[in-house]
Write a protein that holds these residues in place. Structure first.
Motif, PDB file in Angstrom:
ATOM      1  N   VAL A  26      35.685  12.837  51.902  1.00 38.76           N
ATOM      2  CA  VAL A  26      34.469  13.500  51.405  1.00 38.76           C
ATOM      3  C   VAL A  26      33.238  13.054  52.188  1.00 38.76           C
ATOM      4  O   VAL A  26      32.399  13.873  52.574  1.00 38.76           O
ATOM      5  N   HIS A  27      33.109  11.749  52.429  1.00 38.71           N
ATOM      6  CA  HIS A  27      31.876  11.224  53.030  1.00 38.71           C
ATOM      7  C   HIS A  27      32.089  10.622  54.409  1.00 38.71           C
ATOM      8  O   HIS A  27      31.210   9.906  54.917  1.00 38.71           O
ATOM      9  N   GLY A  28      33.240  10.877  55.014  1.00 30.08           N
ATOM     10  CA  GLY A  28      33.566  10.220  56.280  1.00 30.08           C
ATOM     11  C   GLY A  28      32.539  10.457  57.371  1.00 30.08           C
ATOM     12  O   GLY A  28      32.178   9.530  58.107  1.00 30.08           O
ATOM     13  N   GLN A  29      32.066  11.682  57.474  1.00 23.08           N
ATOM     14  CA  GLN A  29      31.117  11.980  58.549  1.00 23.08           C
ATOM     15  C   GLN A  29      29.823  11.184  58.375  1.00 23.08           C
ATOM     16  O   GLN A  29      29.350  10.540  59.316  1.00 23.08           O
TER      17      GLN A  29
ATOM     18  N   PHE B 286      41.509  16.342  66.655  1.00 22.77           N
ATOM     19  CA  PHE B 286      40.853  17.499  67.261  1.00 22.77           C
ATOM     20  C   PHE B 286      39.357  17.291  67.514  1.00 22.77           C
ATOM     21  O   PHE B 286      38.665  18.215  67.923  1.00 22.77           O
ATOM     22  N   GLY B 287      38.867  16.078  67.249  1.00 23.18           N
ATOM     23  CA  GLY B 287      37.466  15.792  67.516  1.00 23.18           C
ATOM     24  C   GLY B 287      36.532  16.613  66.650  1.00 23.18           C
ATOM     25  O   GLY B 287      35.453  17.026  67.075  1.00 23.18           O
ATOM     26  N   THR B 288      36.974  16.871  65.430  1.00 25.88           N
ATOM     27  CA  THR B 288      36.186  17.702  64.515  1.00 25.88           C
ATOM     28  C   THR B 288      35.728  16.871  63.318  1.00 25.88           C
ATOM     29  O   THR B 288      36.285  15.815  63.028  1.00 25.88           O
ATOM     30  N   ARG B 289      34.710  17.346  62.623  1.00 28.41           N
ATOM     31  CA  ARG B 289      34.268  16.658  61.416  1.00 28.41           C
ATOM     32  C   ARG B 289      35.323  16.813  60.329  1.00 28.41           C
ATOM     33  O   ARG B 289      35.913  17.888  60.213  1.00 28.41           O
ATOM     34  N   VAL B 290      35.504  15.772  59.556  1.00 33.73           N
ATOM     35  CA  VAL B 290      36.462  15.849  58.455  1.00 33.73           C
ATOM     36  C   VAL B 290      36.098  17.047  57.596  1.00 33.73           C
ATOM     37  O   VAL B 290      34.948  17.205  57.206  1.00 33.73           O
TER      38      VAL B 290
END
Lengths: 428, 428
Positions: free
Chosen positions: B112-115, B216-220
């Protein structure tokens, strides 16, 4: 952090070319992940004029890998030449002396000179990394050194020579004799220049000795390994094993016991339905066991351009990220000299022997086993056309001392022709 | 390098106690490997007076994990409380703000808050590490972030909720209905306080979303995941699947396609003889696929005191060694917002439906499939005692759009009772 990390590559065979391809094709991705670009400054190989399928024109060329290793414009020396001594060792030593980090795929060099090289690197505050030396693309060195660092490691096992596994599985699937598949593998370029390295278990033994050093905090001790290759495995053994629910694998096992460090690389029977038993073709599998984590199994391609280059790049990217881990996971000077122990844990065994076609022959063999204190789980005599009959025995758990005793007994019967084949049945 | 690395542990459940045990029992080994001693300065939990099987008397106690996180005498805040928000998040934020590195097992919080947490950590030049959050003791975060860093990752798959796999394999081995095994698992303490986290696929989905961000280098992007739990899987489905050579697994798949990022966590049929199909009980398996490395498979215990504590300690020892890797393997600010794509690749499907026992019923179903352009691989109608008959269909490869079309057709037949079960058959 935008200063590039500059590498020099010595050895432009399949793996070297694979590394060049990744650096060229994935420059942006690698820079994102490594925090800085990774560039190639110079390359070296035995012959310059050869089409390797990659454009090397942007890189300086050195005929001498030692000169490459010392170049001012490289930070990391990538050693992909192979061979335990000679240019690989000379260039690695030169690189360390010149203040370079080293990434290598060279298990033979590390199995023989790993301790000295690790000490030299640590004295120079440099790192040697060798993910590509063990089990190709499987990140097993990392898993063991870092991922399981909180564990007392209890056992390391693995099928780590893809060529041997290819030969054994192809013998079974095609019903072909060892010699025939050996020649196929050779024609396909699967075998080392000296095939004994593969089929004699030496290459896999080198790899296991490196994992054992990490696992048990001991100095690499390849000479102490019990080593047996796959040359004596016949298509009959494979068929008989299959009949009884087993497959034959060239399996390495390292474990620390009260008597010392056991290291063995030898053909074993494993249950056909087990993960190791199901391993097909050139795939590798490594099993790591720790007191906290239990059992971890890793599977993947054990060789080849892409997988091995992937492992090399992981090490290079780690260095770009600033990761500094001791060669064998702890300071080399602190690694203990292990006491070598002969594998002694009791295990069931598969025995194959040729009996003379005489009345009472089977009884004599059974008696010899009984006298050695070995009890029989299963015994089969096969139909035969020749003057000798193949007999198979699967024993209950027994020791190697008892087995040696039984061997002497077989010889005394006068009905056992030649040297019986004995293969340990491993519980995996 | 002999300055100890001091940790503070918030949360003293099974995993927290396991970490304390390792730090106490393996102090010398860890100091050797980490290059410095690792010590515990302070601990925190909801209740102080509780026998946890470990001696905590040498450590300071804090009732408030936020206060613990800010203590001057800790370098690393170890968050083992769980929960996406509340004290876990508050204490993690406090730790970062106070200049501490963070090690956490909290997949919900990071999903939920990883980014935001990763950005905060990087702004403060701190690291957040979370090996224990995904697949227990299997070093899969490390394998993906570091071991395969040279690869463009093509697909990540995995069975990552041991409780679900326990339930599914026990239903099959014991022939028990879902509800019964669910209650057993609950009695054994295998289920989260909110069991939907397990059986609804949410916990496994959280884990997959973290791996997808790294891969994939994407936001969670957990909300974009297609999520389906195991609650609708009946013992009949399991038996029918077994009859046809399949097993049912709660399987996660993440892959980047031309249309965007596919993430799904749902029951799938996999071949019973495949490595995933053979996975028994609470074991986890993760499959990583990269352009260079090919396919890497990792298997191990997905939960439990020892395995999870092993993963926590690996992260702590990495920090002791000075390893600094971005939370998701590259700077958080550079992670792209992924476009979510509905999984669209064609696949065969398993369909189960109840038909009214009327002449022509089966023909109507077959016709509905035909009209949707779905061809039938196998179809079985089972014997029945009730007024409806169970019918199974295994389709050839088809799309989900075609399947939706067929579902509408089934409803129009007037002979299909209730909502058919459709389970994707995954080629693994």
């Amino acid at each position: 952090m935008t200063t590039p990390l500059r590498i020099g590559i010595a050895g432009l065979g399949t793996v070297g070319a694979g590394v060049v391809k990744i650096v060229q094709a994935r420059a942006n991705l690698i820079a994102q992940r490594g925090g800085r670009p990774i560039t190639i400054s110079a390359v070296s190989a035995r012959t310059r004029d050869k089409d390797r399928g990659v454009d090397l024109s942007a890189y300086a060329w050195e005929d001498d890998p030692v000169v490459l290793a010392r170049r001012e414009d490289i930070d990391v020396f990538v050693e992909l030449m192979g061979g335990s001594d000679g240019p690989a060792k000379a260039a690695t030593e030169a690189a360390i002396a010149a203040g370079k980090d080293v990434v290598t795929a060279n298990k033979a060099m590390l199995a023989v000179h790993g301790q000295a090289l690790a000490e030299a690197a640590e004295a120079a505050d440099r790192v040697i990394r060798f993910e590509a030396a063990v089990a190709g693309g499987i990140p097993v060195v990392k898993a063991l050194t870092e991922g399981l660092a909180g564990n007392q490691i209890t056992r390391v096992m693995g099928v780590m020579n893809g060529t041997c596994n290819y030969i054994l599985t192809r013998m079974e699937s095609e019903g072909l004799p060892y010699e025939k598949v050996f020649e196929e593998a050779n024609a396909l370029g699967y075998l080392e220049a000296d095939p004994t390295l593969d089929v004699g278990g030496i290459d896999a033994g080198h790899k296991l000795s490196l994992l054992a050093a990490i696992a048990f905090g001991t100095r690499v001790d390849f000479p102490a390994m019990e080593l047996e290759g796959i040359e004596r495995i016949s298509i009959d053994d494979i068929h008989h094993a299959a009949d009884m629910g087993f497959r034959i694998k060239l399996l390495g096992v390292a474990q620390m016991t009260g008597r010392g460090l056991e290291q063995r690389m030898s053909p074993c029977l494993v249950p056909a339905t087990s993960p190791l038993g199901q391993l097909e073709g050139p795939t590798n599998m490594v099993v790591l066991e720790g007191d906290a984590v239990g059992q971890i199994v890793l599977r993947g391609a054990g060789a080849g351009e892409g997988p091995t280059a992937s492992a090399v790049m992981a090490d290079v990217i780690d260095i770009a990220r600033g990761t500094r881990v001791s060669t064998f996971g702890q300071p080399a000077a602190g690694l203990a000299q292990s006491r070598a122990a002969r594998a002694s844990a009791a295990a069931p065994y598969y025995l194959r022997m040729e009996l003379e076609d005489k009345p009472g022959a089977l009884a004599k063999v059974a008696a010899a086993l009984g006298e050695a204190g070995i009890s029989i789980d299963r015994m089969r005599q096969y139909r035969h056309a020749a003057s000798t009959a193949p007999v198979l025995v699967v024993t209950h758990k027994t020791t190697r001392d008892a087995l040696d005793h039984a061997r002497a007994g077989f010889a005394a019967t006068g009905v056992v022709v030649g040297d019986p084949v004995a293969i340990r049945i491993e519980e995996v």
